[in-house]
Design an enzyme around this catalytic site. Sequence first.
Site, short mmCIF file in Angstrom:
data_model
loop_
_atom_site.label_atom_id
_atom_site.label_comp_id
_atom_site.label_asym_id
_atom_site.label_seq_id
_atom_site.Cartn_x
_atom_site.Cartn_y
_atom_site.Cartn_z
N ALA A 137 4.49 4.09 2.88
CA ALA A 137 4.15 2.95 2.31
C ALA A 137 4.16 1.54 3.30
O ALA A 137 4.90 1.79 4.42
CB ALA A 137 4.77 2.59 1.01
N LYS A 138 3.64 0.73 2.92
CA LYS A 138 4.10 -0.82 3.85
C LYS A 138 3.58 -1.69 2.83
O LYS A 138 2.77 -1.79 2.06
CB LYS A 138 3.30 -0.79 5.03
CG LYS A 138 3.80 -1.56 6.06
CD LYS A 138 4.97 -1.27 6.62
CE LYS A 138 5.17 -0.79 8.11
NZ LYS A 138 6.13 -0.17 8.72
N GLY A 139 4.36 -2.92 2.91
CA GLY A 139 3.94 -4.17 2.29
C GLY A 139 3.84 -5.36 3.26
O GLY A 139 4.39 -5.31 4.47
N VAL A 171 1.01 -1.32 0.06
CA VAL A 171 -0.07 0.16 0.24
C VAL A 171 0.88 0.85 -0.25
O VAL A 171 1.89 1.27 0.87
CB VAL A 171 -1.02 0.04 1.29
CG1 VAL A 171 -1.67 1.15 1.36
CG2 VAL A 171 -1.87 -1.15 0.95
#
Length: 419
Positions: free
Chosen positions: A106-108, A61
Amino acid sequence: MTAYSGPVFDMAVKQFEVIADHLSIPEDARARLLMPKRAVTVSCPIHRDDGTTAVFEGYRVQHHLTLGPTKGGTRFAASVDLGEVAALAIWMSWKCALVGLPYGGAKGGISVEPSSLSRRELEALSRRYMQEMIPFVGPHTDVMAPDMGTNEQIMAWFMDTYSMYQGQTVAEIVTGKPVSAGGTLGRREATGRGVAHLVRRAADELQIHLSHATAVVQGFGNVGSITALELHNSGVKVIAVSDHTGALYRPAGLNIPNLVEHAASKGSLEGYSTELGFDPAEILSLPCDILVPAAVERVIDARVAAHLRCRILAEGANGPTTPEADQILGKRRKEIFLVPDILCNSGGVVVSYFEWVQDLQRLFWEEDEVMRREYQVLDRAFHEVSARSKREGVFNRTAAMAIGVERVRGAKDTRGLFP
Ligand code: GLU
């Protein structure tokens, strides 16, 4: 309802609403600031060692791209879902803006228990995840880093996979790499060192002498273990630590260097001692001067908040405290000094930024230079948060988030709405 709805995303929304009210942000300007710009879900198939095929769901995201590329870690954990990743991406945005980095958040993540994979399977999954992400990431679009369940080796596999597809080494595609593969000195220790540094600043404000202070640390991964070690080296008596395998408590102080060595060789605290065993559910309410939640989200709810017996609450984890708990901590703010997550654990992304800059310039710094600059950034942010909280008579979380949200909003307003 949105695609992200769930307990962690709802928490990020509630926190934002508190700040948006505080800053009097008009209703029609809120969604533009809060809702993630992009989200992608990918299926990552791998060959298992037994010859079968397994498919894991992966996410990324990107919250906003207003200030530069997005930046944030990649989490491997069974509990990961799109809503959690979106919340963590939003928090990264406020964090980066608070410490003045030219990034959006962001992060994943992949929904997988990494310990259930062999090393070969872990490498295959890491490489496949990065391969699936190639259309969405880039050194000027979105730069990954480690988070819970990932480490330097996984970052090296990410970098290698991306680079193989480009036909050249692109070290700046991820941060938190091993130094031997374009990483920076001081990145692995950066988050824990930053937490301990900010604890020292908070202790100065409260006139607490660290050599007389006690600490409790929940979580003994990269953040918790380095924080515990740094506090121990500053003269603090670390009386309790815990991880997913259990807790250890010794009122006279634990031997932290030994524990760090044990966790590094065994992968957890398990097997260190049966005598010192303690109920992990009780660790947060132990009386201490410094409490460091450095594990997962939402461990401090309203009930726990009412029972905290610390003077400094230093949030090493992202999102350890629920909005309901915040209401209680807001009232207890004269008793408990909060170093909020987006400030407290920001040393990690600050040094990630330094790594990215060094990779882009192909010019590497000495470790003392990295640390000096990290502490300089943290000191400035600490000062801004504490000045604002005094000026406006608000809780430190409100002050920190207000600074972060305001900066993102300011950049969006200045750039205007396209087209
Ligand atoms: N995962 C870390 C965080 O939550 C570090 C992110 C980064 O270095 O980009 O802040």
